[in-house]
Design a protein around this motif. Structure first.
Motif, PDB file in Angstrom:
ATOM      1  N   ALA A 105       0.671  18.833   4.893  1.00 18.23           N
ATOM      2  CA  ALA A 105       1.128  17.382   4.283  1.00 18.23           C
ATOM      3  C   ALA A 105      -0.163  16.467   4.112  1.00 18.23           C
ATOM      4  N   LEU A 106       0.104  16.046   2.692  1.00 15.90           N
ATOM      5  CA  LEU A 106      -1.188  15.072   2.543  1.00 15.90           C
ATOM      6  C   LEU A 106      -0.863  13.794   2.891  1.00 15.90           C
ATOM      7  N   PRO A 107      -1.751  12.685   2.749  1.00 18.31           N
ATOM      8  CA  PRO A 107      -1.422  11.249   3.324  1.00 18.31           C
ATOM      9  C   PRO A 107      -0.275  10.791   2.531  1.00 18.31           C
ATOM     10  N   VAL A 108       0.558   9.953   3.421  1.00 19.93           N
ATOM     11  CA  VAL A 108       1.951   9.517   2.902  1.00 19.93           C
ATOM     12  C   VAL A 108       1.755   8.383   2.009  1.00 19.93           C
ATOM     13  N   LEU A 109       2.457   8.057   1.031  1.00 19.68           N
ATOM     14  CA  LEU A 109       2.364   7.051  -0.060  1.00 19.68           C
ATOM     15  C   LEU A 109       3.757   6.280   0.209  1.00 19.68           C
ATOM     16  N   GLN A 110       3.309   5.088   0.203  1.00 26.11           N
ATOM     17  CA  GLN A 110       4.435   3.954   0.570  1.00 26.11           C
ATOM     18  C   GLN A 110       4.723   3.329  -1.138  1.00 26.11           C
ATOM     19  N   ARG A 111       6.134   3.477  -1.289  1.00 25.97           N
ATOM     20  CA  ARG A 111       6.487   3.032  -2.695  1.00 25.97           C
ATOM     21  C   ARG A 111       6.843   1.603  -2.911  1.00 25.97           C
ATOM     22  N   ALA A 112       6.625   0.824  -4.085  1.00 29.87           N
ATOM     23  CA  ALA A 112       7.149  -0.342  -4.175  1.00 29.87           C
ATOM     24  C   ALA A 112       8.713  -0.508  -4.496  1.00 29.87           C
ATOM     25  N   VAL A 113       9.376  -1.320  -4.107  1.00 26.94           N
ATOM     26  CA  VAL A 113      10.705  -1.384  -4.483  1.00 26.94           C
ATOM     27  C   VAL A 113      11.085  -2.646  -5.136  1.00 26.94           C
ATOM     28  N   GLU A 114      12.234  -2.858  -6.198  1.00 25.34           N
ATOM     29  CA  GLU A 114      12.483  -4.046  -6.803  1.00 25.34           C
ATOM     30  C   GLU A 114      13.272  -4.836  -5.715  1.00 25.34           C
ATOM     31  N   PRO A 115      12.778  -6.279  -5.618  1.00 17.25           N
ATOM     32  CA  PRO A 115      13.448  -6.899  -4.523  1.00 17.25           C
ATOM     33  C   PRO A 115      14.786  -7.239  -4.738  1.00 17.25           C
ATOM     34  N   ALA A 116      15.382  -7.576  -5.866  1.00 18.03           N
ATOM     35  CA  ALA A 116      16.891  -7.625  -5.910  1.00 18.03           C
ATOM     36  C   ALA A 116      17.834  -6.772  -5.456  1.00 18.03           C
TER      37      ALA A 116
END
Length: 352
Positions: free
Chosen positions: A215-226
């Protein structure tokens, strides 16, 4: 002079999509820009092979019938027309006796079916949002719901977030029926309705290799706030062209990254993936990861997941990509040049 191995490159670019009048606006979203094919061809050359650009599965079929000879092949072709579309090129290669980089036809078909994949993940003892399958809005009742609202609706056999709009997260029975009706009518297939996991963020794990996979480094994803929907899902090709606000909820702690990597590796092995895959997770407010989807045909676009991982690792993307391709080439008995070694970055299950 030794002739380099000829490796066929099977792919769909946007211009290959054969449109019908009733197709949804994002019907070609799984296809690739030409830049993806270029970077893959360059990575194959770095490995000491000669890339042979074929194109989509139908062109592969024509060329094989005409006597095309290849030492191996790499397919990123998504295909079109059925839930087995990702298996079209692998089956042709198998029939022709051409070794294939990446997962085989069975794994590609199984993982495209979100319901079957979730069944297997549960059998492996891992968490996934509670779900049910609907073929239309008429069968929806309070008793048939998999979990309390909010719920999330998505097509059963699509990738690249096709079909997802802000209204795909629903809070009422009427909204659920409307969204199920929209998706089943537009995409002509069942939908998955699942619990919407909130509170701890959204993450992606890339896994590479075999015996053992890493497993390569984990990426955190942006989410739409509404809505809390991942921005990447709303920004896909064919979606309304707008600037989305975003937030990055949750914290990627060392313990959470370990858990995400462990779960990703176990699912990768359960689905019998080869060489590469990308897995998506949501995390709840208590820090529990829930598996969403696995994609053994992830994009290798210069602005995609693997390019971002290369940047995080302070690596040149073509170098990392060549090392990822070298994993599968070595498995096929095609040994890359001495300055390109199969990728050993990341962590294995034994190291977690």
């Amino acid at each position: 002079m030794v002739t380099p191995p000829h490796v066929g490159l099977i792919y769909d670019v946007f211009s290959d999509y054969q449109w019908a009048d009733n197709d949804p606006p994002d019907a070609d979203a799984e296809f690739e820009p030409p830049e993806t094919v270029d970077v893959l061809a360059e990575a194959l050359r770095r490995c000491g092979t000669e890339p042979v650009r074929i194109g989509p599965a139908r062109t592969l079929h024509e060329q094989l019938c005409a006597g095309r000879s290849l030492d191996a092949a790499l397919t990123i072709a998504e295909g079109q027309g059925s839930r087995n579309r990702e298996a079209h090129a692998p089956i042709l290669l198998e029939l022709a006796g051409i070794p294939q980089w990446g997962s085989d036809a069975l794994t590609l078909s199984l993982t495209l079916d979100k319901a079957t994949t979730k069944d297997l993940v549960v059998r492996a003892g891992l968490e996934t949002p509670a779900w049910t399958v609907f073929s239309g809005a008429a069968s929806i009742s309070e008793d048939a719901l998999p979990a309390p609202f909010p719920l999330f609706v998505k097509p059963r056999y699509e990738g690249t977030s096709k079909g997802i709009i802000p209204a795909s997260k629903v809070d009422t029975l009427d909204a659920l029926r409307d969204e199920v009706d929209r998706q089943t009518t537009l995409y002509q297939q069942d939908v998955i309705v699942e619990a919407f996991i909130e509170g701890g963020g959204e993450f992606t794990v890339a896994v590479v290799g075999n015996d053992p996979p890493r497993a390569l480094p984990v990426l955190q994803r942006a989410v739409e706030p509404a809505t809390g929907i991942g921005v990447h899902a709303l920004e896909r090709r064919g979606a309304p062209n707008r600037e989305w606000d975003y937030t990055i909820p949750g914290t990627l702690s060392e313990s959470l990254e370990t858990r995400l990597c462990r779960d990703a590796l176990r699912i990768y092995q359960k689905m019998e993936c080869r060489d590469v895959a990308r897995l998506d997770f949501r995390v709840d407010a208590d820090g529990t990861p829930y598996f969403l989807e696995i994609n053994p045909l992830p994009t290798f676009a210069p602005d995609g997941t693997f390019a971002i991982i290369a940047e995080l690792m302070n690596r040149a993307y073509p170098d990392l990509l060549a090392e990822v391709l070298a994993i599968g080439l070595s498995r096929l008995g095609i040994h890359p040049l001495s300055d390109v070694v199969p990728c050993t970055d990341g962590v294995s299950l034994a190291e977690l």
